[in-house]
Design an enzyme around this catalytic site. Structure first.
Site, PDB file in Angstrom:
ATOM      1  N   CYS A 118       0.883  -1.169   0.000  1.00 61.40           N
ATOM      2  CA  CYS A 118       0.000   0.000   0.000  1.00 61.40           C
ATOM      3  C   CYS A 118       0.921   1.218   0.000  1.00 61.40           C
ATOM      4  O   CYS A 118       2.135   1.104  -0.051  1.00 61.40           O
ATOM      5  CB  CYS A 118      -0.908  -0.022   1.217  1.00 61.40           C
ATOM      6  N   ASP A 126       5.460 -12.276   6.121  1.00 58.90           N
ATOM      7  CA  ASP A 126       6.367 -13.371   6.504  1.00 58.90           C
ATOM      8  C   ASP A 126       6.216 -13.764   7.976  1.00 58.90           C
ATOM      9  O   ASP A 126       6.273 -14.944   8.327  1.00 58.90           O
ATOM     10  CB  ASP A 126       7.818 -12.986   6.191  1.00 58.90           C
ATOM     11  N   LEU A 127       5.961 -12.800   8.831  1.00 59.35           N
ATOM     12  CA  LEU A 127       5.854 -13.118  10.272  1.00 59.35           C
ATOM     13  C   LEU A 127       4.558 -13.882  10.567  1.00 59.35           C
ATOM     14  O   LEU A 127       4.528 -14.789  11.397  1.00 59.35           O
ATOM     15  CB  LEU A 127       5.929 -11.839  11.109  1.00 59.35           C
ATOM     16  N   ARG A 400     -12.023   6.065   5.560  1.00 55.60           N
ATOM     17  CA  ARG A 400     -11.680   4.701   5.979  1.00 55.60           C
ATOM     18  C   ARG A 400     -11.503   4.646   7.493  1.00 55.60           C
ATOM     19  O   ARG A 400     -11.738   3.621   8.108  1.00 55.60           O
ATOM     20  CB  ARG A 400     -10.377   4.254   5.307  1.00 55.60           C
TER      21      ARG A 400
HETATM   22  C1  EPZ Z   1      -1.495  -2.466  12.162  1.00 51.94           C
HETATM   23  O1  EPZ Z   1      -1.030  -2.816  10.859  1.00 51.94           O
HETATM   24  C2  EPZ Z   1      -2.465  -1.306  11.961  1.00 51.94           C
HETATM   25  N1  EPZ Z   1      -3.580  -1.752  11.128  1.00 51.94           N
HETATM   26  C3  EPZ Z   1      -1.739  -0.135  11.299  1.00 51.94           C
HETATM   27  O2  EPZ Z   1      -2.661   0.949  11.217  1.00 51.94           O
HETATM   28  C4  EPZ Z   1      -0.580   0.291  12.198  1.00 51.94           C
HETATM   29  O3  EPZ Z   1       0.132   1.325  11.571  1.00 51.94           O
HETATM   30  C5  EPZ Z   1       0.343  -0.920  12.429  1.00 51.94           C
HETATM   31  O4  EPZ Z   1      -0.411  -2.019  12.993  1.00 51.94           O
HETATM   32  C6  EPZ Z   1       1.487  -0.586  13.380  1.00 51.94           C
HETATM   33  O5  EPZ Z   1       0.977  -0.164  14.604  1.00 51.94           O
HETATM   34  C7  EPZ Z   1      -4.557  -2.482  11.676  1.00 51.94           C
HETATM   35  O6  EPZ Z   1      -4.534  -2.809  12.854  1.00 51.94           O
HETATM   36  C8  EPZ Z   1      -5.682  -2.887  10.766  1.00 51.94           C
HETATM   37  P1  EPZ Z   1       2.481  -4.548  11.683  1.00 51.94           P
HETATM   38  P2  EPZ Z   1      -0.145  -4.180  10.664  1.00 51.94           P
HETATM   39  O7  EPZ Z   1       2.294  -5.964  11.264  1.00 51.94           O
HETATM   40  O8  EPZ Z   1      -0.667  -5.228  11.564  1.00 51.94           O
HETATM   41  C9  EPZ Z   1       6.355  -5.149   9.050  1.00 51.94           C
HETATM   42  C10 EPZ Z   1      -3.815   2.726  10.196  1.00 51.94           C
HETATM   43  O9  EPZ Z   1      -3.443   3.817   9.745  1.00 51.94           O
HETATM   44  N2  EPZ Z   1       5.892  -6.544   8.910  1.00 51.94           N
HETATM   45  O10 EPZ Z   1       2.720  -4.231  13.121  1.00 51.94           O
HETATM   46  O11 EPZ Z   1      -0.068  -4.446   9.225  1.00 51.94           O
HETATM   47  C11 EPZ Z   1       5.466  -4.205   8.252  1.00 51.94           C
HETATM   48  O12 EPZ Z   1       5.850  -4.173   6.908  1.00 51.94           O
HETATM   49  C12 EPZ Z   1      -3.011   1.468   9.912  1.00 51.94           C
HETATM   50  O13 EPZ Z   1      -4.837   2.554  10.896  1.00 51.94           O
HETATM   51  C13 EPZ Z   1       6.733  -7.479   8.310  1.00 51.94           C
HETATM   52  O14 EPZ Z   1       7.847  -7.153   7.900  1.00 51.94           O
HETATM   53  O15 EPZ Z   1       1.263  -3.661  11.199  1.00 51.94           O
HETATM   54  C14 EPZ Z   1       5.676  -2.886   8.943  1.00 51.94           C
HETATM   55  O16 EPZ Z   1       6.861  -2.279   8.458  1.00 51.94           O
HETATM   56  C15 EPZ Z   1      -1.816   1.735   9.028  1.00 51.94           C
HETATM   57  N3  EPZ Z   1       6.296  -8.766   8.169  1.00 51.94           N
HETATM   58  C16 EPZ Z   1       5.866  -3.295  10.408  1.00 51.94           C
HETATM   59  O17 EPZ Z   1       6.199  -4.698  10.394  1.00 51.94           O
HETATM   60  C17 EPZ Z   1       5.059  -9.172   8.605  1.00 51.94           C
HETATM   61  O18 EPZ Z   1       4.730 -10.367   8.477  1.00 51.94           O
HETATM   62  C18 EPZ Z   1       4.617  -3.094  11.260  1.00 51.94           C
HETATM   63  O19 EPZ Z   1       3.640  -3.926  10.745  1.00 51.94           O
HETATM   64  C19 EPZ Z   1       4.213  -8.210   9.209  1.00 51.94           C
HETATM   65  C20 EPZ Z   1       4.649  -6.898   9.351  1.00 51.94           C
END
Ligand code: EPZ
Length: 423
Positions: A118, A126-127, A400
């Site tokens: 996005c 991956d996690l 959203r």
């Molecule tokens: C949640 O997203 C939230 N969305 C996000 O809110 C929020 O910014 C984010 O957590 C961090 O707090 C929802 O809860 C629906 P992550 P999520 O997995 O779960 C990397 C908003 O504006 N990562 O904690 O997708 C990832 O790329 C949204 O409301 C991996 O590398 O966040 C990112 O850099 C935006 N591998 C970081 O971890 C994985 O398998 C944080 O991601 C998963 C994540």
């Protein structure tokens, strides 16, 4: 496409009722797949992301009726027999990936489209995958879909997340509730939305301990029963509106706001000169002096400064006294609001994951473009005290995650209106 028009003005005074948390509701809704009995959510926010999740769950066979103007979601997955989450729906919202764990736990197999990247980053899974594989799932990527199988069901496991991913924690916890045996998840995310999910799962009969700490222990059970659960207040919406008086002056009370949900964010507000007082109904916020002072920000996992409030804080720093440095450590591309703020006269220098903001006296209204959910609202905040008129285009991003932002802010005296193209 709608746009929001804001004319910068004076101080804001009034109260704003905080809605239920989007990011809690988006993980609570897939939990319906874990039981044959009804799961009802109250205090649900009325947002397009919730409607997207509703469409996805209905495509999986769940029945969802919304009551009280969308604030109550009565869900039943009794007949949910489709384990395939289609690309057409998943591509619209990354949180669709939160059906993976529940589908795997319910059916023993799942086919979930990869949501794709996005605006703010690649958003890999991956996690999520390695955690579910540790529980015995076989997962392969084919034609853009994750094909997951757990013949004989998922098994409890010791799992360590390399990064405290919110989504990976949620998928793993939900899957583990029906696994055979005990799962111990270390370096688990500690966000309040996860605590809220666990409270709901416990109401459904799940055996879980440690939510909010770095280690969550889940004892698998044979089945979960129905429940009714109130969605926790939205800490990101709360934090967003707490910053309105920081930019425009005045006093705003956030009804339903809770200090305990905000972590390090409140310390930053205090440091930059905002007074936050807990009231019987929520939080009252005002500036101690005429302008806030520049502070440095580093985004971290909870309870650190939330990445979802970084764009909004940058807008505040644009007219603060002094120079602030904002470091975005969670996502790789979350400064798209910077060029738009610069069009309003802000002085921002972005170098990789670090933005240096030099406060100016006043921003100037301009035509600006929303690029993602939190960037959109940071432009609205910036416009509240800017000179002249600001037009924020592409506000579908805003809808959203924010219920009728123009109503909530105009009730506090902001000169803000939504204009539809066919108006
Ligand atoms: C949640 O997203 C939230 N969305 C996000 O809110 C929020 O910014 C984010 O957590 C961090 O707090 C929802 O809860 C629906 P992550 P999520 O997995 O779960 C990397 C908003 O504006 N990562 O904690 O997708 C990832 O790329 C949204 O409301 C991996 O590398 O966040 C990112 O850099 C935006 N591998 C970081 O971890 C994985 O398998 C944080 O991601 C998963 C994540």
């Amino acid at each position: 496409m709608d746009r929001i028009v804001v004319r910068g003005g004076g101080p804001l005074n009034g109260s704003i009722t905080v809605s239920g948390a989007k990011n809690a509701c988006l993980t609570l809704m897939p939990a319906t797949l874990l039981s044959e009995e009804p799961l009802t959510l109250t205090n649900a926010p009325r947002l397009s992301d919730i409607r997207t999740m509703t469409t996805l769950l209905e495509s999986l066979g769940a029945e969802i009726s919304t009551m009280q103007d969308g604030k109550v979601l009565a869900m039943s997955s009794h007949d949910a027999d489709n384990p395939v989450a289609d690309y057409d729906i998943v591509r619209k919202m990354r949180a669709s990936n939160l059906v993976l764990g529940p589908l795997l736990a319910r059916h023993g197999h799942a086919v979930v489209s990869l949501p794709g990247g996005c605006a703010i980053g690649a958003r890999p899974m991956d996690l999520h995958i390695s955690a579910l594989e540790a529980m015995g799932a076989k997962i392969e990527l084919k034609d853009g879909y994750l094909h997951a199988k757990a013949t004989g069901g998922l098994k409890g496991a010791q799992i360590h997340l390399e990064f405290a991913s919110v989504g990976a924690t949620e998928n793993t916890v939900m899957a583990a509730t029906l696994a055979k045996g005990t799962t111990v998840l270390s370096n688990a995310a500690r966000e309040p939305e996860i605590v809220d999910l666990v409270e709901c799962l416990r109401r459904m009969g799940a055996q879980i301990d440690g939510e909010g700490s770095g280690t969550i222990t889940i004892q698998g059970v044979d089945r979960l029963h129905g429940a009714t659960h109130p969605v926790v207040a939205d800490r990101i919406e709360t934090g967003t509106y707490m910053l309105a008086p920081a930019i425009a002056g005045g006093t705003i009370e956030l009804i339903g706001g809770r200090m305990g949900l905000l972590g390090a964010f409140c310390e930053k507000l205090d440091a930059c000169g905002l007074e936050v007082v807990e009231t019987p109904k929520g939080l009252r916020v005002s500036r101690r002096n005429g302008r806030v002072d520049a502070v440095n920000v580093v985004t971290e996992v909870f309870p650190g400064f939330p990445t979802d409030l970084q764009a909004q804080m940058m807008a505040v720093m644009c007219t603060a006294n002094g120079v602030s440095v904002l470091e975005e450590r969670i996502f790789e591309n979350r400064f798209m609001h910077a060029p738009e703020l610069i069009r309003m006269g802000a002085q921002i220098d972005v170098q990789g994951g670090t933005a240096t903001v030099t406060g100016v006296d006043r921003l100037k209204g301009a035509q600006v473009m929303a690029t993602d959910l939190r960037a959109s609202v940071s432009l609205i905040l910036a416009a509240l005290a800017a000179e002249g008129e600001t037009v924020v285009n592409r506000v579908y991003h805003l809808d959203r995650g924010y219920e009728r932002v123009e109503d909530k802010l105009s009730a506090c005296g902001a000169d803000i209106e939504r204009v539809s193209d066919h108006d």
